[in-house]
Design an enzyme around this catalytic site. Sequence first.
Site, PDB file in Angstrom:
ATOM      1  N   LYS A  22     -20.693  -6.247   4.801  1.00 22.42           N
ATOM      2  CA  LYS A  22     -19.418  -6.877   4.461  1.00 22.42           C
ATOM      3  C   LYS A  22     -19.599  -8.352   4.146  1.00 22.42           C
ATOM      4  O   LYS A  22     -19.147  -8.840   3.107  1.00 22.42           O
ATOM      5  CB  LYS A  22     -18.433  -6.736   5.632  1.00 22.42           C
ATOM      6  CG  LYS A  22     -17.209  -7.624   5.498  1.00 22.42           C
ATOM      7  CD  LYS A  22     -16.267  -7.504   6.673  1.00 22.42           C
ATOM      8  CE  LYS A  22     -16.467  -8.479   7.793  1.00 22.42           C
ATOM      9  NZ  LYS A  22     -15.926  -9.828   7.612  1.00 22.42           N
ATOM     10  N   ARG A  92     -10.779 -13.915   5.110  1.00 22.62           N
ATOM     11  CA  ARG A  92     -11.495 -15.173   5.268  1.00 22.62           C
ATOM     12  C   ARG A  92     -12.238 -15.536   3.979  1.00 22.62           C
ATOM     13  O   ARG A  92     -12.233 -16.668   3.521  1.00 22.62           O
ATOM     14  CB  ARG A  92     -12.505 -14.970   6.404  1.00 22.62           C
ATOM     15  CG  ARG A  92     -13.238 -16.199   6.817  1.00 22.62           C
ATOM     16  CD  ARG A  92     -12.397 -17.017   7.737  1.00 22.62           C
ATOM     17  NE  ARG A  92     -12.954 -18.314   7.973  1.00 22.62           N
ATOM     18  CZ  ARG A  92     -12.220 -19.383   8.256  1.00 22.62           C
ATOM     19  NH1 ARG A  92     -10.922 -19.298   8.332  1.00 22.62           N
ATOM     20  NH2 ARG A  92     -12.786 -20.535   8.473  1.00 22.62           N
ATOM     21  N   CYS A 116      -9.948 -13.009  10.922  1.00 29.40           N
ATOM     22  CA  CYS A 116      -9.612 -12.697  12.308  1.00 29.40           C
ATOM     23  C   CYS A 116      -9.170 -13.946  13.060  1.00 29.40           C
ATOM     24  O   CYS A 116      -9.695 -15.034  12.837  1.00 29.40           O
ATOM     25  CB  CYS A 116     -10.814 -12.100  13.017  1.00 29.40           C
ATOM     26  SG  CYS A 116     -11.213 -10.448  12.474  1.00 29.40           S
ATOM     27  N   ARG A 121     -10.497 -22.011  12.989  1.00 30.12           N
ATOM     28  CA  ARG A 121     -11.670 -21.870  12.120  1.00 30.12           C
ATOM     29  C   ARG A 121     -11.516 -22.829  10.944  1.00 30.12           C
ATOM     30  O   ARG A 121     -11.142 -22.434   9.849  1.00 30.12           O
ATOM     31  CB  ARG A 121     -11.795 -20.420  11.652  1.00 30.12           C
ATOM     32  CG  ARG A 121     -11.989 -19.439  12.795  1.00 30.12           C
ATOM     33  CD  ARG A 121     -11.933 -18.009  12.328  1.00 30.12           C
ATOM     34  NE  ARG A 121     -13.138 -17.588  11.624  1.00 30.12           N
ATOM     35  CZ  ARG A 121     -13.292 -16.387  11.061  1.00 30.12           C
ATOM     36  NH1 ARG A 121     -12.318 -15.506  11.109  1.00 30.12           N
ATOM     37  NH2 ARG A 121     -14.412 -16.080  10.443  1.00 30.12           N
ATOM     38  N   PRO A 122     -11.791 -24.105  11.192  1.00 27.24           N
ATOM     39  CA  PRO A 122     -11.565 -25.092  10.147  1.00 27.24           C
ATOM     40  C   PRO A 122     -12.530 -24.908   8.969  1.00 27.24           C
ATOM     41  O   PRO A 122     -13.562 -24.242   9.111  1.00 27.24           O
ATOM     42  CB  PRO A 122     -11.845 -26.419  10.851  1.00 27.24           C
ATOM     43  CG  PRO A 122     -12.734 -26.084  11.993  1.00 27.24           C
ATOM     44  CD  PRO A 122     -12.390 -24.684  12.411  1.00 27.24           C
ATOM     45  N   ILE A 123     -12.185 -25.523   7.833  1.00 29.24           N
ATOM     46  CA  ILE A 123     -13.088 -25.455   6.674  1.00 29.24           C
ATOM     47  C   ILE A 123     -13.495 -26.865   6.250  1.00 29.24           C
ATOM     48  O   ILE A 123     -13.826 -27.100   5.102  1.00 29.24           O
ATOM     49  CB  ILE A 123     -12.457 -24.659   5.502  1.00 29.24           C
ATOM     50  CG1 ILE A 123     -11.109 -25.266   5.080  1.00 29.24           C
ATOM     51  CG2 ILE A 123     -12.299 -23.192   5.854  1.00 29.24           C
ATOM     52  CD1 ILE A 123     -10.608 -24.736   3.738  1.00 29.24           C
ATOM     53  N   ASP A 304     -20.833 -11.659  16.067  1.00 28.04           N
ATOM     54  CA  ASP A 304     -20.081 -10.478  15.617  1.00 28.04           C
ATOM     55  C   ASP A 304     -20.428  -9.218  16.415  1.00 28.04           C
ATOM     56  O   ASP A 304     -19.737  -8.209  16.301  1.00 28.04           O
ATOM     57  CB  ASP A 304     -20.338 -10.225  14.122  1.00 28.04           C
ATOM     58  CG  ASP A 304     -19.814 -11.363  13.259  1.00 28.04           C
ATOM     59  OD1 ASP A 304     -18.983 -12.149  13.752  1.00 28.04           O
ATOM     60  OD2 ASP A 304     -20.246 -11.475  12.093  1.00 28.04           O
ATOM     61  N   ILE A 326     -20.078 -19.538  19.522  1.00 21.63           N
ATOM     62  CA  ILE A 326     -19.662 -19.836  18.146  1.00 21.63           C
ATOM     63  C   ILE A 326     -18.143 -20.004  18.040  1.00 21.63           C
ATOM     64  O   ILE A 326     -17.662 -20.924  17.391  1.00 21.63           O
ATOM     65  CB  ILE A 326     -20.139 -18.729  17.164  1.00 21.63           C
ATOM     66  CG1 ILE A 326     -21.630 -18.426  17.351  1.00 21.63           C
ATOM     67  CG2 ILE A 326     -19.802 -19.101  15.709  1.00 21.63           C
ATOM     68  CD1 ILE A 326     -22.610 -19.481  16.895  1.00 21.63           C
ATOM     69  N   ARG A 396     -11.046  -3.217   7.849  1.00 24.25           N
ATOM     70  CA  ARG A 396     -11.437  -4.345   6.991  1.00 24.25           C
ATOM     71  C   ARG A 396     -12.951  -4.449   6.896  1.00 24.25           C
ATOM     72  O   ARG A 396     -13.475  -4.987   5.928  1.00 24.25           O
ATOM     73  CB  ARG A 396     -10.894  -5.663   7.571  1.00 24.25           C
ATOM     74  CG  ARG A 396      -9.426  -5.884   7.314  1.00 24.25           C
ATOM     75  CD  ARG A 396      -9.004  -7.284   7.710  1.00 24.25           C
ATOM     76  NE  ARG A 396     -10.125  -8.189   7.619  1.00 24.25           N
ATOM     77  CZ  ARG A 396     -10.512  -9.036   8.574  1.00 24.25           C
ATOM     78  NH1 ARG A 396      -9.830  -9.134   9.678  1.00 24.25           N
ATOM     79  NH2 ARG A 396     -11.546  -9.812   8.412  1.00 24.25           N
TER      80      ARG A 396
HETATM   81  N1  EPU Z   1     -16.928 -24.407  11.470  1.00 26.25           N
HETATM   82  C1  EPU Z   1     -16.353 -25.662  11.448  1.00 26.25           C
HETATM   83  N2  EPU Z   1     -16.062 -26.201  10.224  1.00 26.25           N
HETATM   84  C2  EPU Z   1     -16.313 -25.545   9.061  1.00 26.25           C
HETATM   85  C3  EPU Z   1     -16.909 -24.294   9.097  1.00 26.25           C
HETATM   86  C4  EPU Z   1     -17.206 -23.733  10.323  1.00 26.25           C
HETATM   87  O1  EPU Z   1     -16.094 -26.262  12.469  1.00 26.25           O
HETATM   88  O2  EPU Z   1     -16.018 -26.106   7.993  1.00 26.25           O
HETATM   89  C5  EPU Z   1     -17.253 -23.779  12.772  1.00 26.25           C
HETATM   90  C6  EPU Z   1     -16.408 -22.523  13.003  1.00 26.25           C
HETATM   91  O3  EPU Z   1     -15.158 -22.834  13.536  1.00 26.25           O
HETATM   92  C7  EPU Z   1     -17.286 -21.725  13.948  1.00 26.25           C
HETATM   93  C8  EPU Z   1     -18.706 -22.100  13.494  1.00 26.25           C
HETATM   94  O4  EPU Z   1     -18.574 -23.293  12.745  1.00 26.25           O
HETATM   95  O5  EPU Z   1     -17.090 -22.201  15.246  1.00 26.25           O
HETATM   96  C9  EPU Z   1     -19.407 -21.075  12.652  1.00 26.25           C
HETATM   97  O6  EPU Z   1     -18.576 -20.668  11.596  1.00 26.25           O
HETATM   98  P1  EPU Z   1     -19.114 -20.157  10.205  1.00 26.25           P
HETATM   99  O7  EPU Z   1     -18.609 -21.056   9.142  1.00 26.25           O
HETATM  100  O8  EPU Z   1     -20.583 -19.883  10.277  1.00 26.25           O
HETATM  101  O9  EPU Z   1     -18.335 -18.787  10.086  1.00 26.25           O
HETATM  102  P2  EPU Z   1     -17.588 -18.226   8.834  1.00 26.25           P
HETATM  103  O10 EPU Z   1     -18.346 -18.531   7.598  1.00 26.25           O
HETATM  104  O11 EPU Z   1     -16.145 -18.545   8.890  1.00 26.25           O
HETATM  105  C10 EPU Z   1     -18.926 -15.962   8.811  1.00 26.25           C
HETATM  106  C11 EPU Z   1     -18.526 -14.536   8.908  1.00 26.25           C
HETATM  107  C12 EPU Z   1     -18.060 -14.248  10.324  1.00 26.25           C
HETATM  108  C13 EPU Z   1     -19.177 -14.562  11.295  1.00 26.25           C
HETATM  109  C14 EPU Z   1     -19.666 -16.008  11.098  1.00 26.25           C
HETATM  110  C15 EPU Z   1     -20.862 -16.364  11.954  1.00 26.25           C
HETATM  111  C16 EPU Z   1     -17.735 -14.075   6.683  1.00 26.25           C
HETATM  112  C17 EPU Z   1     -16.592 -13.818   5.779  1.00 26.25           C
HETATM  113  N3  EPU Z   1     -17.445 -14.283   7.965  1.00 26.25           N
HETATM  114  O12 EPU Z   1     -17.742 -16.679   9.127  1.00 26.25           O
HETATM  115  O13 EPU Z   1     -17.789 -12.870  10.371  1.00 26.25           O
HETATM  116  O14 EPU Z   1     -18.719 -14.434  12.611  1.00 26.25           O
HETATM  117  O15 EPU Z   1     -19.995 -16.234   9.713  1.00 26.25           O
HETATM  118  O16 EPU Z   1     -21.913 -15.512  11.698  1.00 26.25           O
HETATM  119  O17 EPU Z   1     -18.881 -14.066   6.270  1.00 26.25           O
HETATM  120  C18 EPU Z   1     -16.857 -10.902  11.234  1.00 26.25           C
HETATM  121  O18 EPU Z   1     -17.485 -10.291  10.358  1.00 26.25           O
HETATM  122  O19 EPU Z   1     -16.259 -10.315  12.171  1.00 26.25           O
HETATM  123  C19 EPU Z   1     -16.796 -12.347  11.180  1.00 26.25           C
HETATM  124  C20 EPU Z   1     -15.922 -13.071  11.859  1.00 26.25           C
END
Ligand code: EPU
Length: 418
Positions: A22, A92, A116, A121-123, A304, A326, A396
């Site tokens: 996914k 997401r 989720c 989950r900031p960007i 995950d 995380i 999903r």
């Molecule tokens: N974070 C920030 N700022 C940002 C981006 C991330 O503070 O701009 C923090 C997040 O809040 C979190 C950590 O950094 O605490 C890691 O987040 P990451 O960005 O790596 O996660 P993501 O890209 O939002 C993807 C997967 C998630 C998976 C994580 C970690 C996708 C669509 N989602 O999320 O998948 O948990 O990487 O491996 O690829 C799932 O499949 O159930 C799922 C949640």
Amino acid sequence: MKQIKIKGKNKLTGTIRISGAKNAAVALIPAAILSDEDVTICNVPEISDINSLEEILRYLNVKFSRATESIIINPKDMTNKEIPEDISRKLRASYYFMGALLSKYKKVEMYFPGGCNIGSRPINLHLDGFKKLGATVIEENDKYTIEAKKLIGTKIDLEIASVGATINIILAATKAKGTTTITNAACEPEIKNVCDLLNSMGAKITGAGTNTIKIKGVTKLKKGYVEVIPDRIEAGTYIIIGSLIGENLKIDNIIPEHLKALTTKLLESNANIEIGRDYVLASSSNDLKSVDVETYYFPGFPTDLQQPFSVYLTQTKGTSILKETIYENRFMHVPYLNRMGANIKVDGKELKIKGKTQLEGKMVASTDLRGGAAMIVAGLISKGTTTINDVEHILRGYEGIVEKLSLVGAKIEIREIK
Ligand code: EPU
């Protein structure tokens, strides 16, 4: 609303074939729009997150044809326009259209993504990366307008090795002028999969899979091809299930290297698993012992799998500490497990799990994707019947989960309820 019912305690035997990942597929589809020619992605899972991305493609007038397990995307006639809030929020991974549209058109308008509810989950790291490449970002009521006259390669050191920020910056930098170097990049295998597609389209990216990635900007991307890697989280979920209630349950079509953190912990706790070239054979064991686990970035133990693994730890003898590093709020499934008979205490970022406990079927809910998967694991090993509500979350991310489990002997069914 959809509901899953499971009559537990049936031994599972046979083979489960793992689908495409996914978290790779949801990035590969937005990446494909960087081309002006056909891009073919094989081994795409049939999950509702992919349907949501297809809705965005349709909205942007991107032609695509979907066959079993593959999708051919042709963005030649696409139009760049604001992606409405209701579509942005469906998943997401809609955020990958930020990097992709910025790269292609130097402008993108869309809303904060969904996904989720497992903590804030900031960007910010995605947006900081775009700014460093030369873009301006305006945010108003969760709507983002990101624009650049020119994107220019630069050095970006990520404060957190974020999967999403790493991929989004790669997408934005692919057509930038000059070279971008990302340090402290995420190393998850899904990132290499995305770079393999981009490179097949003519991008010049090196270092994917390590924590330093270099992107030499190119002006044009052409046709490309990639096969989605096997889903290590889906595989891990079934390996956990097999270790609890399997009888030579074969989890097939996997890359064992991607699952090392899980299999190491399973072996440490005496699980009965055999690791083959592209499969794991899992059987139940009466001799499981407690083990401490801490989630971490790849190659660490994946967050995950934390929720499904918490169910495993209810079946091991002794006290285990399971620490989530995380996300802030990925324990919402725990009250349901305790209702089923588990003995789990939440202490800040840690779970203290006392085993072994006999679980009993109850009415529960899927609070999020992996929390829902944990409920399925729990239902399969429980006495009696477990009813899981809100299973849309599970659909999903797990292709044909009910069918796959039924085929190996589980008594599980899904139905629509009012
Ligand atoms: N974070 C920030 N700022 C940002 C981006 C991330 O503070 O701009 C923090 C997040 O809040 C979190 C950590 O950094 O605490 C890691 O987040 P990451 O960005 O790596 O996660 P993501 O890209 O939002 C993807 C997967 C998630 C998976 C994580 C970690 C996708 C669509 N989602 O999320 O998948 O948990 O990487 O491996 O690829 C799932 O499949 O159930 C799922 C949640």
